[in-house]
Write a protein that holds these residues in place. Structure first.
Motif, PDB file in Angstrom:
ATOM      1  N   TRP A 162       0.833  -1.203   0.000  1.00 20.91           N
ATOM      2  CA  TRP A 162       0.000   0.000   0.000  1.00 20.91           C
ATOM      3  C   TRP A 162       0.868   1.253   0.000  1.00 20.91           C
ATOM      4  O   TRP A 162       0.621   2.204  -0.751  1.00 20.91           O
ATOM      5  CB  TRP A 162      -0.943  -0.019   1.196  1.00 20.91           C
ATOM      6  CG  TRP A 162      -1.400   1.312   1.711  1.00 20.91           C
ATOM      7  CD1 TRP A 162      -1.147   1.847   2.937  1.00 20.91           C
ATOM      8  CD2 TRP A 162      -2.221   2.275   1.036  1.00 20.91           C
ATOM      9  NE1 TRP A 162      -1.739   3.074   3.056  1.00 20.91           N
ATOM     10  CE2 TRP A 162      -2.400   3.367   1.897  1.00 20.91           C
ATOM     11  CE3 TRP A 162      -2.801   2.326  -0.227  1.00 20.91           C
ATOM     12  CZ2 TRP A 162      -3.141   4.499   1.564  1.00 20.91           C
ATOM     13  CZ3 TRP A 162      -3.531   3.456  -0.576  1.00 20.91           C
ATOM     14  CH2 TRP A 162      -3.703   4.516   0.308  1.00 20.91           C
ATOM     15  N   ARG A 163       1.901   1.256   0.799  1.00 19.73           N
ATOM     16  CA  ARG A 163       2.783   2.420   0.861  1.00 19.73           C
ATOM     17  C   ARG A 163       3.524   2.630  -0.459  1.00 19.73           C
ATOM     18  O   ARG A 163       3.732   3.756  -0.883  1.00 19.73           O
ATOM     19  CB  ARG A 163       3.810   2.248   1.986  1.00 19.73           C
ATOM     20  CG  ARG A 163       3.235   2.336   3.397  1.00 19.73           C
ATOM     21  CD  ARG A 163       4.327   1.964   4.400  1.00 19.73           C
ATOM     22  NE  ARG A 163       3.816   1.901   5.752  1.00 19.73           N
ATOM     23  CZ  ARG A 163       3.905   2.908   6.626  1.00 19.73           C
ATOM     24  NH1 ARG A 163       4.468   4.037   6.273  1.00 19.73           N
ATOM     25  NH2 ARG A 163       3.417   2.774   7.845  1.00 19.73           N
ATOM     26  N   ARG A 164       3.939   1.538  -1.112  1.00 22.64           N
ATOM     27  CA  ARG A 164       4.783   1.639  -2.305  1.00 22.64           C
ATOM     28  C   ARG A 164       3.961   1.797  -3.582  1.00 22.64           C
ATOM     29  O   ARG A 164       4.373   2.521  -4.496  1.00 22.64           O
ATOM     30  CB  ARG A 164       5.669   0.407  -2.434  1.00 22.64           C
ATOM     31  CG  ARG A 164       6.681   0.252  -1.315  1.00 22.64           C
ATOM     32  CD  ARG A 164       7.446  -1.061  -1.454  1.00 22.64           C
ATOM     33  NE  ARG A 164       8.259  -1.054  -2.646  1.00 22.64           N
ATOM     34  CZ  ARG A 164       9.534  -0.645  -2.690  1.00 22.64           C
ATOM     35  NH1 ARG A 164      10.108  -0.195  -1.591  1.00 22.64           N
ATOM     36  NH2 ARG A 164      10.213  -0.670  -3.814  1.00 22.64           N
ATOM     37  N   ARG A 165       2.820   1.117  -3.668  1.00 21.28           N
ATOM     38  CA  ARG A 165       2.076   1.090  -4.922  1.00 21.28           C
ATOM     39  C   ARG A 165       0.601   1.446  -4.787  1.00 21.28           C
ATOM     40  O   ARG A 165      -0.072   1.690  -5.788  1.00 21.28           O
ATOM     41  CB  ARG A 165       2.206  -0.300  -5.577  1.00 21.28           C
ATOM     42  CG  ARG A 165       3.578  -0.521  -6.227  1.00 21.28           C
ATOM     43  CD  ARG A 165       3.740   0.418  -7.400  1.00 21.28           C
ATOM     44  NE  ARG A 165       5.038   0.295  -8.051  1.00 21.28           N
ATOM     45  CZ  ARG A 165       6.044   1.150  -7.866  1.00 21.28           C
ATOM     46  NH1 ARG A 165       5.900   2.171  -7.036  1.00 21.28           N
ATOM     47  NH2 ARG A 165       7.176   1.002  -8.514  1.00 21.28           N
ATOM     48  N   GLY A 166       0.057   1.443  -3.563  1.00 13.98           N
ATOM     49  CA  GLY A 166      -1.333   1.838  -3.387  1.00 13.98           C
ATOM     50  C   GLY A 166      -2.309   0.858  -4.006  1.00 13.98           C
ATOM     51  O   GLY A 166      -2.005  -0.301  -4.271  1.00 13.98           O
ATOM     52  N   HIS A 167      -3.525   1.334  -4.247  1.00 14.83           N
ATOM     53  CA  HIS A 167      -4.570   0.550  -4.916  1.00 14.83           C
ATOM     54  C   HIS A 167      -4.641   1.013  -6.371  1.00 14.83           C
ATOM     55  O   HIS A 167      -4.547   2.213  -6.651  1.00 14.83           O
ATOM     56  CB  HIS A 167      -5.930   0.755  -4.252  1.00 14.83           C
ATOM     57  CG  HIS A 167      -5.952   0.469  -2.789  1.00 14.83           C
ATOM     58  ND1 HIS A 167      -5.454  -0.694  -2.239  1.00 14.83           N
ATOM     59  CD2 HIS A 167      -6.419   1.200  -1.740  1.00 14.83           C
ATOM     60  CE1 HIS A 167      -5.620  -0.678  -0.922  1.00 14.83           C
ATOM     61  NE2 HIS A 167      -6.196   0.469  -0.600  1.00 14.83           N
ATOM     62  N   LEU A 168      -4.843   0.072  -7.293  1.00 12.33           N
ATOM     63  CA  LEU A 168      -4.843   0.380  -8.721  1.00 12.33           C
ATOM     64  C   LEU A 168      -6.175  -0.011  -9.354  1.00 12.33           C
ATOM     65  O   LEU A 168      -6.682  -1.111  -9.119  1.00 12.33           O
ATOM     66  CB  LEU A 168      -3.703  -0.376  -9.416  1.00 12.33           C
ATOM     67  CG  LEU A 168      -3.514  -0.124 -10.913  1.00 12.33           C
ATOM     68  CD1 LEU A 168      -3.129   1.329 -11.174  1.00 12.33           C
ATOM     69  CD2 LEU A 168      -2.446  -1.071 -11.481  1.00 12.33           C
ATOM     70  N   PRO A 204      -0.754   6.733  -0.512  1.00 12.15           N
ATOM     71  CA  PRO A 204      -0.722   7.593   0.669  1.00 12.15           C
ATOM     72  C   PRO A 204      -0.476   9.065   0.326  1.00 12.15           C
ATOM     73  O   PRO A 204      -0.970   9.962   1.015  1.00 12.15           O
ATOM     74  CB  PRO A 204       0.445   7.020   1.483  1.00 12.15           C
ATOM     75  CG  PRO A 204       0.516   5.579   1.091  1.00 12.15           C
ATOM     76  CD  PRO A 204       0.156   5.562  -0.367  1.00 12.15           C
ATOM     77  N   GLU A 205       0.262   9.313  -0.770  1.00  9.72           N
ATOM     78  CA  GLU A 205       0.561  10.694  -1.151  1.00  9.72           C
ATOM     79  C   GLU A 205      -0.563  11.362  -1.924  1.00  9.72           C
ATOM     80  O   GLU A 205      -0.527  12.576  -2.152  1.00  9.72           O
ATOM     81  CB  GLU A 205       1.838  10.734  -2.002  1.00  9.72           C
ATOM     82  CG  GLU A 205       3.085  10.271  -1.288  1.00  9.72           C
ATOM     83  CD  GLU A 205       3.290   8.770  -1.354  1.00  9.72           C
ATOM     84  OE1 GLU A 205       4.366   8.317  -0.952  1.00  9.72           O
ATOM     85  OE2 GLU A 205       2.359   8.058  -1.802  1.00  9.72           O
ATOM     86  N   SER A 245       0.089   5.525   6.710  1.00 17.48           N
ATOM     87  CA  SER A 245       1.273   6.026   6.040  1.00 17.48           C
ATOM     88  C   SER A 245       1.889   7.204   6.770  1.00 17.48           C
ATOM     89  O   SER A 245       2.918   7.715   6.380  1.00 17.48           O
ATOM     90  CB  SER A 245       0.915   6.469   4.619  1.00 17.48           C
ATOM     91  OG  SER A 245       0.055   7.580   4.666  1.00 17.48           O
ATOM     92  N   SER A 246       1.236   7.701   7.841  1.00 17.87           N
ATOM     93  CA  SER A 246       1.785   8.826   8.576  1.00 17.87           C
ATOM     94  C   SER A 246       2.679   8.380   9.718  1.00 17.87           C
ATOM     95  O   SER A 246       3.024   9.153  10.589  1.00 17.87           O
ATOM     96  CB  SER A 246       0.640   9.690   9.132  1.00 17.87           C
ATOM     97  OG  SER A 246      -0.169   8.923   9.995  1.00 17.87           O
ATOM     98  N   ALA A 247       3.071   7.100   9.761  1.00 17.28           N
ATOM     99  CA  ALA A 247       3.965   6.622  10.804  1.00 17.28           C
ATOM    100  C   ALA A 247       5.297   7.361  10.716  1.00 17.28           C
ATOM    101  O   ALA A 247       5.748   7.723   9.632  1.00 17.28           O
ATOM    102  CB  ALA A 247       4.197   5.126  10.644  1.00 17.28           C
TER     103      ALA A 247
END
Length: 406
Positions: A12-18, A93-94, A246-248
């Motif tokens: 999720w952090r690297r690629r998210g949902h597509l 996350p971005e 993702s705000s860790a």
């Protein structure tokens, strides 16, 4: 279409949902193959390119799909020249990024405003962008609406538009669709239906409306509603109850905190020695260094820009999506037409259910609750369309049985 939810918090952090919609072109088999190749290849390649930022990986994945569709077309006379549009949405996350080739579309509903986030690669849109025809829905009759200027497959190379990142908030609703929907249903109607219904019901209602207006083309719709843009749970879906976020905190270079402490100590020393200007300057510098450290540790991380600019120029259009009496009236007349058609064709209908939807809609409209009225009329329309499909399936089975008996 393709829906690929993140399989882990790290993914999720690297690629998210597509999410992807692809609308094939060419002969039926060729268009079907081209769109299937696109929706198979792009997710696989996007996930493999782990070292590239998501926008770069998404663009590279689409270029890979284009190359392989082109090669497949060159290898067979039956598939030569086949192509497909593609609209891909990655929610990360971005924020949300989009990749676009062709005239399928991506929209975002926020509150009561619907925005088209992608640019149609069509003759109409290209001429409008060049100032050759005026803005608006009115297009001169001599300009064909169905010519697209860019697609995957027909050529060995293709330009891919990237858009974003677009901020994502709780309640945001994204819609991806082929022109089978956008060609029959106006943007404001899309927005109003999205505002009235949960995603699965909105998809059905929009598809029914496009079919009732002729349905001359394939209709593919994906609707995504954001619950918590920063959370991930083990189902691979967003959740406001998820522990992962993702705000860790992220690691901060020790030198940055060390600089902050040194500047603060220097400011205190200057104050003790009676040097006010130096003390103030040191304090400001210490605060700035501390702010940088906190931003590094708790900030949202890397954002996606090329040459310091956001990707693309979207949104490209915007319209009001608040249900009103005019929209409700259109839906009411549509349900009246369906009732008349069912009666004239002697459909076997549970009229009590249909009438219940209409009664609730009428009462909500009379009370000024246009959102509830639109919701109930949409329910009535989808119910009648489901009954129509059932009637046709029954008639087909009876015809096949008659054929077997003869």
């Amino acid at each position: 279409m393709a829906v690929v939810l993140a399989s882990s918090q790290e993914n999720w952090r690297r690629r998210g949902h597509l999410f992807i919609v692809a609308d094939g072109m060419g002969a039926h088999a060729a268009g079907e193959l081209a769109s299937k190749l696109a929706t198979d290849i792009v997710p696989q390649t996007y996930q493999k390119l782990k070292e590239q930022p998501p926008p770069d990986a998404l663009r590279a994945a689409i270029l890979d799909a284009n190359s392989r569709i082109f090669s497949r077309g060159q290898g067979s006379d039956d598939f030569k020249g086949m192509g497909t549009t593609i609209t891909a949405l990655a929610i990360l996350p971005e924020g949300a990024i989009l990749a676009q080739v062709g005239d399928s579309r991506a929209y975002r509903l926020r509150g009561q405003r619907l925005e088209q986030l992608t640019f149609d690669h069509s003759l109409v849109w290209e001429m409008r962008a060049a100032g050759q025809i005026p803005e608006g829905d009115d297009v001169p009759s001599y300009i064909p609406r169905n010519i697209i200027t860019r697609s995957l497959g027909p050529n060995s190379e293709v330009d891919v538009d990237l858009e974003g990142p677009f901020a994502v908030q709780p309640g945001d609703t994204f819609l991806l669709c082929s022109d089978g929907l956008s060609g029959q249903v106006h943007d404001d109607e899309i927005g109003k239906i999205l505002a009235c219904l949960p995603p699965n019901e909105a998809v059905q209602s929009l598809t029914d409306l496009a079919n009732l207006r002729g349905g001359p083309d394939n209709i593919t719709v994906v609707v995504v509603r954001v619950i918590d843009p920063q959370a991930w749970d083990e189902t691979g879906a967003s959740s406001d109850e998820s522990a992962g976020s993702s705000s860790a905190p992220r690691p901060v270079p020790v030198v940055l905190w060390g600089l902050c402490v040194a500047l603060a100590a220097g400011a205190v020393g200057a104050a003790v020695l009676g040097w006010p200007i130096a003390a103030v300057a040191g304090g400001i510098a210490a605060v700035a260094a501390g702010g940088m450290a906190l931003a590094q540790q708790f900030g949202s991380g890397k954002t996606f820009h090329l040459d310091g600019r956001p990707l693309g120029k979207g949104p490209y259009t915007s319209c009001d999506a608040a249900p009103d009496d005019s929209f409700v009236d259109r839906l009411a007349r549509l349900t009246d037409q369906l009732r008349d058609a069912a009666a004239s064709e002697d459909w076997v209908i549970d009229w009590s259910r249909f009438n219940s939807y209409n009664t609730k809609a009428f009462e909500a409209r009379r009370g000024g609750d246009y959102q509830e009225a639109a919701r109930q009329y949409c329910h009535a329309t989808s119910y009648m369309m489901q009954q129509l499909r059932s009637q046709r399936a029954r008639a087909q089975r009876e015809a096949e049985n008659d054929l077997d008996l003869s």
